[in-house]
Design an enzyme around this catalytic site. Structure first.
Site, PDB file in Angstrom:
ATOM      1  N   PHE A  31       0.815  -1.225   0.000  1.00 53.01           N
ATOM      2  CA  PHE A  31       0.000   0.000   0.000  1.00 53.01           C
ATOM      3  C   PHE A  31       0.845   1.270   0.000  1.00 53.01           C
ATOM      4  CE2 PHE A  31      -4.550  -0.978   0.085  1.00 53.01           C
ATOM      5  CZ  PHE A  31      -4.413  -2.334  -0.115  1.00 53.01           C
ATOM      6  N   LEU A  32       1.988   1.177  -0.678  1.00 56.64           N
ATOM      7  CA  LEU A  32       2.841   2.353  -0.853  1.00 56.64           C
ATOM      8  C   LEU A  32       3.004   2.665  -2.336  1.00 56.64           C
ATOM      9  CD1 LEU A  32       5.773   2.126   1.759  1.00 56.64           C
ATOM     10  CD2 LEU A  32       3.866   3.731   1.715  1.00 56.64           C
ATOM     11  N   GLY A  87       0.142   6.917  -7.431  1.00 56.40           N
ATOM     12  CA  GLY A  87      -0.613   6.857  -8.683  1.00 56.40           C
ATOM     13  C   GLY A  87      -1.676   7.927  -8.717  1.00 56.40           C
ATOM     14  N   CYS A 126     -14.932   1.454  -0.482  1.00 60.61           N
ATOM     15  CA  CYS A 126     -14.578   1.441   0.951  1.00 60.61           C
ATOM     16  C   CYS A 126     -13.793   2.650   1.426  1.00 60.61           C
ATOM     17  CB  CYS A 126     -13.803   0.170   1.273  1.00 60.61           C
ATOM     18  SG  CYS A 126     -14.865  -1.261   1.295  1.00 60.61           S
TER      19      CYS A 126
END
Ligand code: UDX
Ligand code: ADP
Length: 434
Positions: A254-255, A258, A265
């Protein structure tokens, strides 16, 4: 165990199919006829890898049934999952009207037998208490039930794997009886996967879900902040973030910078959590910043396109990817749609392709052109804009793409290509943060 699942959406369907696979008897209830017809023909109404196979297998084994009537499902069930949608209201609060509606229906149905009622939908802290109050109020004071919070952590695109091999199982209970029932339910999964089980209070469980999603969204916004810094300072965000992520305390996942996070969610959950903080009188600057950086990720990307293409009016732009992430047909809050909307406003003509999400996109934006494949989207275009990191885009025949385009320019919102290689191939190439 006999289980009722109310709401056969992304969460309910995956939960139902996976619990059936574990050997439980599931009745899934939904009030959407079209959805039920599809399911009863053995077709999944959503594209989710592995889900349809699981549905068909368990339907055939008689462990998974889909129907519209809630009454028989609730009456025979030991555990009732509430999996209805909790859409955002204009001010960011979660709209709990469907949850309330189901709670009222349950109140009118439950008889004397003990029932565990589970909030599976993501809801703000203290919702379970409201569900309990509602059932008591509309159920003439019935008390032989418990309300439990059992948040799901599934990601679309890997929902089945995430459910069958969870990082943890969170059970929020305020009664010993409900705890035993929930542990019995998950015993086959716990034995098979050795997943850690956290039995906590109901309120804690509700906060774990909002906390986890906010943290993940914060990681993505942090990555986008680094990407913005790299663009201005002339560094490479992928190199920087890879090295940062090697620190075990941080982690590599999750790094990815973009065009920001979308989906049903993160945007909704962090807005709801922001509202919770406001209600509790706690400063919510951090959440505000996460949202702001996420919006800026799309805006910066659009500015890059405008700067490079100058006049957009009348220009044909190919768009690859409409889903908010790969391996799903979901376009809810997809950054791709925001980008298309802005380009259209400036007069650009859009030809888009997505491997799975075009049927949903056609309902939302019928006015653009849709291509049969990525090459058709590239043909005659002045630029190709990549919005979703589908695996098949990474394997494109780039020589062919170049020949097909009116001008070989690629804006890669997900950094799926290497800038140096793209330049070598003769593209004008623009990634994010590099
Ligand atoms: C998320 C949570 O991950 C999951 O635990 C929760 O149950 C539901 O919400 P989901 O929205 O299905 O799952 O997808 P996720 O993989 O988290 O991606 C969300 C968005 O973030 C996508 O738009 C994706 O493209 C983006 N993203 C993800 C990034 O931009 N960078 C990353 O590094 C990771
Ligand atoms: P999520 O992504 O949270 O799973 P979805 O919108 O995909 O949300 O699914 C929610 C499902 O709940 C939908 O299929 C909807 O038809 C169903 N639903 C909503 N309200 C009710 C209700 N009162 N009774 C039965 N099903 C409901």
């Amino acid at each position: 165990m006999k289980i009722a699942i109310i709401g056969a959406g992304y969460v309910g369907l995956t939960t139902g199919a996976c619990l059936a696979e574990l050997g439980h008897e599931i009745i899934c209830v939904d009030n959407n006829r079209e959805k039920l017809d599809k399911l009863n023909r053995g077709k999944s109404p959503i594209f989710e890898p592995g889900l349809e196979e699981l549905i068909v297998k368990n339907q055939a084994a008689g462990r998974l049934v889909f129907q519209s009537e809630i009454k028989p499902a609730v009456q025979q069930a030991e555990i009732i999952f509430i999996c209805v949608n909790t859409p955002p209201k204009d001010d960011g609060r979660a709209d709990l009207k469907y949850v309330e509606q189901v709670a009222r229906e349950i109140a009118g149905i439950i008889n004397g037998d003990y029932k565990v009622i589970v909030d599976k939908s993501t809801v703000p802290v203290k919702t379970a208490e409201k569900v309990k109050e509602t059932i008591r109020r509309y159920g003439a004071g019935k008390t032989n039930f418990d309300v439990v919070s059992n948040p799901e952590f599934l990601k679309e695109g890997t929902a089945v794997i995430d459910t069958m091999a969870p990082d943890r199982i969170v059970i929020g209970v305020d009664s010993e009886k409900a705890k035993e029932k929930m542990l019995e339910l998950y015993r086959p999964l716990i034995e098979k996967t050795k997943a850690p089980v956290k039995v906590v209070s109901v309120r804690s469980a509700e906060l774990i879900k909002h906390g986890a999603n906010t943290f993940l969204a914060a990681k993505i916004s942090f990555a986008n902040l680094i990407a913005q810094t790299c663009e201005e300072a002339g560094a490479d965000a992928l190199e920087v973030l890879e090295a940062i992520g090697l620190d075990e305390r941080i982690g590599a996942q999750f790094l990815k910078p973009g065009i920001g996070f979308g989906g049903s969610c993160f945007p909704k959950d962090i807005a709801a959590y922001k509202k919770t903080l406001e209600i509790l009188g706690i400063d919510n600057t951090l959440i505000h910043a996460i949202e702001k950086i996420n919006q800026e990720a799309v805006l910066r990307f659009l500015r890059k396109i405008e700067k490079e293409l100058w006049v957009l009016d009348g220009k044909l732009i190919g768009v690859l990817g409409l889903a908010f992430k790969p391996d799903t047909d979901d376009i809810r809050n997809s950054p791709a749609l925001k980008i298309i909307e802005s380009l259209k406003k400036d007069g650009a003509k859009i030809k888009a392709f997505d491997p799975q999400a075009m049927a949903n996109a056609k309902k939302e934006i019928p006015e653009i052109e849709y291509a049969q494949n990525p090459y058709e989207a590239a043909a005659g275009s002045e630029a190709l804009v990549i919005c979703t990191d589908w695996r098949e885009f990474k394997n494109l025949d780039l020589e062919r793409i170049k020949k097909l385009m009116a001008a070989p320019t690629i804006f890669d919102g997900r950094n799926i290509f290497n800038p140096k290689e793209m330049e070598k191939l003769g593209f004008r190439y623009f990634g994010v943060g590099r």
